[in-house]
Design a protein around this motif. Structure first.
Motif, PDB file in Angstrom:
ATOM      1  N   ILE A 206       0.849  -1.185   0.000  1.00  0.00           N
ATOM      2  CA  ILE A 206       0.000   0.000   0.000  1.00  0.00           C
ATOM      3  C   ILE A 206       0.885   1.235   0.000  1.00  0.00           C
ATOM      4  O   ILE A 206       1.949   1.243   0.629  1.00  0.00           O
ATOM      5  CB  ILE A 206      -0.957  -0.009   1.207  1.00  0.00           C
ATOM      6  CG1 ILE A 206      -2.007   1.090   1.074  1.00  0.00           C
ATOM      7  CG2 ILE A 206      -0.192   0.079   2.521  1.00  0.00           C
ATOM      8  CD1 ILE A 206      -3.109   0.998   2.135  1.00  0.00           C
ATOM      9  N   SER A 207       0.467   2.246  -0.723  1.00  0.00           N
ATOM     10  CA  SER A 207       1.245   3.480  -0.778  1.00  0.00           C
ATOM     11  C   SER A 207       0.291   4.638  -1.075  1.00  0.00           C
ATOM     12  O   SER A 207      -0.882   4.432  -1.390  1.00  0.00           O
ATOM     13  CB  SER A 207       2.329   3.396  -1.857  1.00  0.00           C
ATOM     14  OG  SER A 207       1.750   3.218  -3.144  1.00  0.00           O
ATOM     15  N   ARG A 208       0.824   5.840  -0.971  1.00  0.00           N
ATOM     16  CA  ARG A 208       0.004   7.004  -1.291  1.00  0.00           C
ATOM     17  C   ARG A 208       0.882   8.113  -1.836  1.00  0.00           C
ATOM     18  O   ARG A 208       2.062   8.208  -1.494  1.00  0.00           O
ATOM     19  CB  ARG A 208      -0.794   7.472  -0.074  1.00  0.00           C
ATOM     20  CG  ARG A 208       0.021   7.988   1.085  1.00  0.00           C
ATOM     21  CD  ARG A 208      -0.864   8.141   2.329  1.00  0.00           C
ATOM     22  NE  ARG A 208      -1.938   9.084   2.120  1.00  0.00           N
ATOM     23  CZ  ARG A 208      -3.029   9.137   2.904  1.00  0.00           C
ATOM     24  NH1 ARG A 208      -3.160   8.284   3.904  1.00  0.00           N
ATOM     25  NH2 ARG A 208      -3.964  10.031   2.673  1.00  0.00           N
ATOM     26  N   ASP A 209       0.290   8.917  -2.664  1.00  0.00           N
ATOM     27  CA  ASP A 209       0.946  10.079  -3.243  1.00  0.00           C
ATOM     28  C   ASP A 209       0.083  11.281  -2.884  1.00  0.00           C
ATOM     29  O   ASP A 209      -0.899  11.590  -3.566  1.00  0.00           O
ATOM     30  CB  ASP A 209       1.067   9.916  -4.759  1.00  0.00           C
ATOM     31  CG  ASP A 209       1.857  11.027  -5.410  1.00  0.00           C
ATOM     32  OD1 ASP A 209       1.980  12.116  -4.816  1.00  0.00           O
ATOM     33  OD2 ASP A 209       2.345  10.824  -6.521  1.00  0.00           O
ATOM     34  N   ASN A 210       0.413  11.932  -1.788  1.00  0.00           N
ATOM     35  CA  ASN A 210      -0.439  13.008  -1.293  1.00  0.00           C
ATOM     36  C   ASN A 210      -0.542  14.193  -2.253  1.00  0.00           C
ATOM     37  O   ASN A 210      -1.633  14.751  -2.394  1.00  0.00           O
ATOM     38  CB  ASN A 210       0.021  13.452   0.091  1.00  0.00           C
ATOM     39  CG  ASN A 210      -0.417  12.460   1.168  1.00  0.00           C
ATOM     40  OD1 ASN A 210      -1.303  11.629   0.958  1.00  0.00           O
ATOM     41  ND2 ASN A 210       0.213  12.551   2.326  1.00  0.00           N
ATOM     42  N   PRO A 211       0.532  14.602  -2.921  1.00  0.00           N
ATOM     43  CA  PRO A 211       0.356  15.697  -3.896  1.00  0.00           C
ATOM     44  C   PRO A 211      -0.657  15.356  -4.990  1.00  0.00           C
ATOM     45  O   PRO A 211      -1.330  16.241  -5.514  1.00  0.00           O
ATOM     46  CB  PRO A 211       1.765  15.874  -4.466  1.00  0.00           C
ATOM     47  CG  PRO A 211       2.654  15.440  -3.366  1.00  0.00           C
ATOM     48  CD  PRO A 211       1.931  14.271  -2.734  1.00  0.00           C
ATOM     49  N   LYS A 212      -0.759  14.069  -5.325  1.00  0.00           N
ATOM     50  CA  LYS A 212      -1.735  13.641  -6.327  1.00  0.00           C
ATOM     51  C   LYS A 212      -3.057  13.221  -5.698  1.00  0.00           C
ATOM     52  O   LYS A 212      -3.999  12.865  -6.412  1.00  0.00           O
ATOM     53  CB  LYS A 212      -1.180  12.479  -7.156  1.00  0.00           C
ATOM     54  CG  LYS A 212      -0.003  12.852  -8.028  1.00  0.00           C
ATOM     55  CD  LYS A 212       0.416  11.667  -8.896  1.00  0.00           C
ATOM     56  CE  LYS A 212       1.569  12.048  -9.822  1.00  0.00           C
ATOM     57  NZ  LYS A 212       2.000  10.903 -10.661  1.00  0.00           N
ATOM     58  N   ASN A 213      -3.090  13.244  -4.359  1.00  0.00           N
ATOM     59  CA  ASN A 213      -4.320  12.884  -3.650  1.00  0.00           C
ATOM     60  C   ASN A 213      -4.810  11.498  -4.030  1.00  0.00           C
ATOM     61  O   ASN A 213      -6.012  11.268  -4.188  1.00  0.00           O
ATOM     62  CB  ASN A 213      -5.404  13.940  -3.953  1.00  0.00           C
ATOM     63  CG  ASN A 213      -6.359  14.117  -2.809  1.00  0.00           C
ATOM     64  OD1 ASN A 213      -6.033  13.861  -1.656  1.00  0.00           O
ATOM     65  ND2 ASN A 213      -7.551  14.586  -3.120  1.00  0.00           N
ATOM     66  N   THR A 214      -3.878  10.590  -4.171  1.00  0.00           N
ATOM     67  CA  THR A 214      -4.209   9.243  -4.638  1.00  0.00           C
ATOM     68  C   THR A 214      -3.488   8.207  -3.790  1.00  0.00           C
ATOM     69  O   THR A 214      -2.359   8.427  -3.365  1.00  0.00           O
ATOM     70  CB  THR A 214      -3.811   9.063  -6.114  1.00  0.00           C
ATOM     71  OG1 THR A 214      -4.473  10.066  -6.903  1.00  0.00           O
ATOM     72  CG2 THR A 214      -4.215   7.685  -6.626  1.00  0.00           C
TER      73      THR A 214
END
Length: 123
Positions: free
Chosen positions: A69-77
């Motif tokens: 699991i991961s997230r890319d906060n600048p992309k809000n994804t």
């Protein structure tokens, strides 16, 4: 508030898929996020969770070695990378957001849910 899960599909056993989840409106960078799945005739089960910062993750024991699991906060994804898929991974996968970290396996601790994306793994 709507969460959009995508990336599901049909894959052969041993293959990989990457699921994505993004809100249709608003920015949720301060929310923790989880993935659940529900196979036909079974209860919804916890797969993985990630803190709002992305620094802390939590996995169901059975998926720890194969899913990331991961997230890319600048992309809000947020993402769920699934490798070495098995037929028993076949399910509708849901993303969900929560405000407080803890009891990540408990669906009732999540505030917002996506509509689900179907993953089918053929043998």
């Amino acid at each position: 508030v709507q969460l959009q899960a995508s990336g599901g599909g049909l894959v052969q056993a041993g293959g990989s898929l990457r699921l994505s989840c993004a809100p249709s409106g608003g920015i949720f960078k301060d929310y923790h996020m989880g993935w659940f799945r529900q196979a036909p005739g079974k209860e919804r089960e916890f797969v993985a969770a990630i803190s709002w910062s992305g620094k802390t993750t939590d996995y169901a024991d059975s998926e720890k070695a194969r899913f990331t699991i991961s997230r890319d906060n600048p992309k809000n994804t947020q993402y769920l990378q699934m490798n070495s898929l098995k037929p028993e991974d076949t399910a509708v996968y849901y993303c969900a957001y929560k405000e407080r970290w803890g009891r990540n396996y408990d669906p009732s601790t999540y505030l917002y849910w996506g509509q689900g994306t179907l993953v089918t793994v053929s043998s």
